[in-house]
Design a protein around this motif. Structure first.
Motif, PDB file in Angstrom:
ATOM      1  N   THR A  65       0.829  -1.199   0.000  1.00 50.77           N
ATOM      2  CA  THR A  65       0.000   0.000   0.000  1.00 50.77           C
ATOM      3  C   THR A  65       0.867   1.254   0.000  1.00 50.77           C
ATOM      4  N   ASN A  66       0.362   2.258  -0.641  1.00 49.20           N
ATOM      5  CA  ASN A  66       1.003   3.562  -0.625  1.00 49.20           C
ATOM      6  C   ASN A  66       0.060   4.536   0.051  1.00 49.20           C
ATOM      7  N   LEU A  67       0.616   5.543   0.699  1.00 50.89           N
ATOM      8  CA  LEU A  67      -0.227   6.475   1.431  1.00 50.89           C
ATOM      9  C   LEU A  67      -0.821   7.553   0.542  1.00 50.89           C
ATOM     10  N   PHE A  68      -0.104   7.900  -0.510  1.00 55.28           N
ATOM     11  CA  PHE A  68      -0.527   9.054  -1.295  1.00 55.28           C
ATOM     12  C   PHE A  68      -0.947   8.636  -2.698  1.00 55.28           C
ATOM     13  N   ALA A  69      -1.735   9.506  -3.299  1.00 52.23           N
ATOM     14  CA  ALA A  69      -2.185   9.208  -4.662  1.00 52.23           C
ATOM     15  C   ALA A  69      -2.208  10.490  -5.466  1.00 52.23           C
ATOM     16  N   TYR A  70      -2.013  10.336  -6.759  1.00 55.84           N
ATOM     17  CA  TYR A  70      -2.170  11.488  -7.632  1.00 55.84           C
ATOM     18  C   TYR A  70      -3.654  11.805  -7.766  1.00 55.84           C
ATOM     19  N   THR A  71      -3.943  13.026  -8.134  1.00 56.62           N
ATOM     20  CA  THR A  71      -5.335  13.404  -8.397  1.00 56.62           C
ATOM     21  C   THR A  71      -5.416  14.060  -9.774  1.00 56.62           C
ATOM     22  N   LEU A  72      -6.646  14.261 -10.202  1.00 53.62           N
ATOM     23  CA  LEU A  72      -6.885  14.876 -11.506  1.00 53.62           C
ATOM     24  C   LEU A  72      -7.570  16.219 -11.298  1.00 53.62           C
ATOM     25  N   ASN A  73      -7.471  17.066 -12.309  1.00 54.98           N
ATOM     26  CA  ASN A  73      -8.033  18.414 -12.215  1.00 54.98           C
ATOM     27  C   ASN A  73      -9.549  18.431 -12.147  1.00 54.98           C
ATOM     28  N   ASN A  74     -10.181  17.458 -12.779  1.00 57.02           N
ATOM     29  CA  ASN A  74     -11.643  17.461 -12.799  1.00 57.02           C
ATOM     30  C   ASN A  74     -12.188  16.043 -12.730  1.00 57.02           C
ATOM     31  N   ASN A  75     -13.481  15.963 -12.492  1.00 56.31           N
ATOM     32  CA  ASN A  75     -14.067  14.650 -12.204  1.00 56.31           C
ATOM     33  C   ASN A  75     -14.260  13.783 -13.439  1.00 56.31           C
ATOM     34  N   PHE A  76     -13.959  14.306 -14.631  1.00 57.13           N
ATOM     35  CA  PHE A  76     -14.056  13.430 -15.807  1.00 57.13           C
ATOM     36  C   PHE A  76     -12.685  13.129 -16.387  1.00 57.13           C
ATOM     37  N   GLY A  77     -11.650  13.405 -15.617  1.00 56.59           N
ATOM     38  CA  GLY A  77     -10.296  12.977 -16.012  1.00 56.59           C
ATOM     39  C   GLY A  77      -9.868  13.485 -17.371  1.00 56.59           C
ATOM     40  N   SER A  78     -10.097  14.769 -17.611  1.00 53.82           N
ATOM     41  CA  SER A  78      -9.802  15.272 -18.950  1.00 53.82           C
ATOM     42  C   SER A  78      -8.303  15.372 -19.197  1.00 53.82           C
ATOM     43  N   SER A  79      -7.943  15.110 -20.422  1.00 53.26           N
ATOM     44  CA  SER A  79      -6.562  15.272 -20.872  1.00 53.26           C
ATOM     45  C   SER A  79      -6.616  15.953 -22.231  1.00 53.26           C
ATOM     46  N   PHE A  80      -5.462  16.372 -22.748  1.00 46.20           N
ATOM     47  CA  PHE A  80      -5.458  16.979 -24.074  1.00 46.20           C
ATOM     48  C   PHE A  80      -5.948  15.972 -25.106  1.00 46.20           C
TER      49      PHE A  80
END
Lengths: 271, 200
Positions: A12-27
């Motif tokens: 297990t890892n304690l931390f996680a990356y997050t995304l800018n918005n709830n639909f995981g938008s990317s270019f």
């Protein structure tokens, strides 16, 4: 049963990356160009536009060296001027309260990533905020363009930063532009503040960019054999060092065969 | 997904001896089982706030492989390894890495095996969504966890050195990503303890 097996091996890892918005938008395209606005002025931030432009190369390098991601950031140099980018309000396209608060003074939607210095204090909220990034142009659920503004207000502390910290700040903001949010892991570039020394991405950053822009290689093209692998920038692959690899392998085998011959026990023939 | 992989792996393990005895596998010398620790991107990721780089990680891996002799000291070693699921607690992101590998091996000495081959590295990230309040400037903002299942697939150039004693072996196996693209090149490695199950 599943639980026991998982407990035996799962880490297990304690931390996680997050995304800018709830639909995981990317270019929408995995090749994105980063520009400096040609009309920007960064005097308060303690640099010329040429110095700002010179920070882009090292900043995009952080994101370009992840083999599990197909994201390719290119240094585009100077872009043509964007409306209101130096003094205007930076708003997300869906943020009506922001847009209505500055009629006629909202930074125009852009293509790709544009960096500029901006002196409107409302954009930052506090002088300790070094820069702000907002994807301000969407095509459906995909990002079409994002603006990074550097705090150019009279109280900015951006000018106190070392060159490597400025590169780190720009790389962090580019992380937001491509769709990533913050993480609580201090080792990650997407940690909310600068750290003592920044040399590489953290594990969270690597995983985040791999999630948003996953590398997909045709498994049939082992080592580029079927022409399925191209360089990340789309150019043909450089000549693979096959002959060096082959020569090294043959040399290694020859060396070990020689060692075996030398170590063979001596036998005496009977007269 | 996880259950399917478990079932597949367990059935592999139990069917391996029968497979080894079958006629189709008459050339098979032995089957081997791996237990190891995988480190991703040696010296390629920052490990702390002071710029230290990651040299070793904790990520248990298990695997199964076959030894197919080719000629004298040369053999072919297809194998499958699974880096056990890594759960990122709060976010419920589960990360699995699967390796589909094909090595050529050379035994210069009875206790030494050198391997060179290629592999497909498949990193799967399974997100379950959700949100998190994170510090942002002087305040906090809401950010979001991934909610989809996505995979990165890479070709790797693999090299390994294996020290054998009786039915066991210790192996350092390396995987080079993006061999032909210097900017993206990274090296991962696994330390394996291997048990060779000899065909009767």
């Amino acid at each position: 049963m599943k639980f026991i097996l998982l407990c035996l091996f799962m880490t297990t890892n304690l931390f996680a990356y997050t995304l800018n918005n709830n639909f995981g938008s990317s270019f929408k395209n995995h090749k994105v160009t980063v520009f400096v606005d040609e009309n920007t002025n960064c005097a308060q931030a303690g640099m010329t536009v040429y110095e700002l432009k010179s920070l882009i190369g090292p900043a995009i390098k952080f994101w370009n060296n992840v083999p599990t991601s197909n994201l390719v950031l290119k240094n585009g140099g100077f872009s043509t001027a964007t409306n209101n980018i130096n003094h205007g309000r930076l708003c997300a396209p869906t943020d009506d309260s922001c847009i209505n608060s500055a009629p006629g003074n909202v930074i125009a939607p852009v293509e790709d990533i544009i960096i500029a210095c901006n002196d409107l204090g409302t954009n930052y909220g506090s002088s300790s905020v070094l820069a702000v990034t907002v994807p301000n142009n969407f095509s459906g659920r995909k990002i079409a363009g994002a603006v990074i503004i550097i705090n150019e207000t009279a109280q900015t502390i951006f000018d106190d930063l070392s060159r490597s910290d400025k590169i780190g700040v720009l790389a962090h903001e580019i992380g937001h532009a491509i769709g990533l949010g913050h993480t609580e892991d201090k080792a990650a570039l997407m940690y909310f503040r600068t750290v003592d020394q920044r040399s590489k991405l953290g594990k969270d950053d690597m995983r985040g960019v791999s999630y948003l822009y996953p590398m997909q290689i045709d498994a049939g093209g082992l080592l580029g054999g079927c022409g399925t692998i191209t360089n990340a920038d789309g150019s043909p692959p450089s000549n693979p060092p096959f002959w060096q690899m082959g020569a090294a392998l043959i040399l290694m085998i020859a060396l070990f065969e020689l060692l075996k011959l030398l170590n063979r026990p001596k036998t005496c023939s009977a007269a | 997904m996880l259950r399917k992989i478990m079932v597949l792996l367990i059935s592999f393990v139990f069917s391996a001896p029968a497979l080894a005895e079958s006629e189709g596998f008459s050339r098979l010398k032995n089957i081997y089982f791996n237990l190891g620790n995988h480190t991703e991107f040696y010296n390629g990721l920052q490990n702390d706030a002071s710029g230290g780089l990651r040299k070793i990680d904790f990520a248990p891996a298990i695997g199964l492989g076959f030894n197919l002799p080719i000629y004298q000291e040369f053999g072919f070693f297809p194998e499958f390894n699974w880096v056990m699921p890594q759960l990122i607690e709060e976010s419920n992101i589960i990360i699995n890495t699967f390796m589909y590998r094909f090595d050529f091996g050379y035994d210069p000495l009875s206790w030494l095996r050198l391997r060179l081959g290629t592999g497909i590295m498949h990193m799967n990230q399974h997100g379950r969504g959700g949100k998190s309040k994170q510090r942002n400037g002087n305040g906090t903002s809401t950010f979001y966890y991934p909610d989809e299942n996505r995979s990165s697939i890479n070709n790797t150039l693999d090299a390994g050195v294996e020290f054998m004693f009786e039915n066991y072996a210790v192996r350092l196996q390396t995987y080079t990503y993006s061999v032909f693209k210097e900017e993206r090149r990274q090296l991962s490695y696994t330390l394996f303890l291997t048990y060779y199950w000899e065909k009767q």
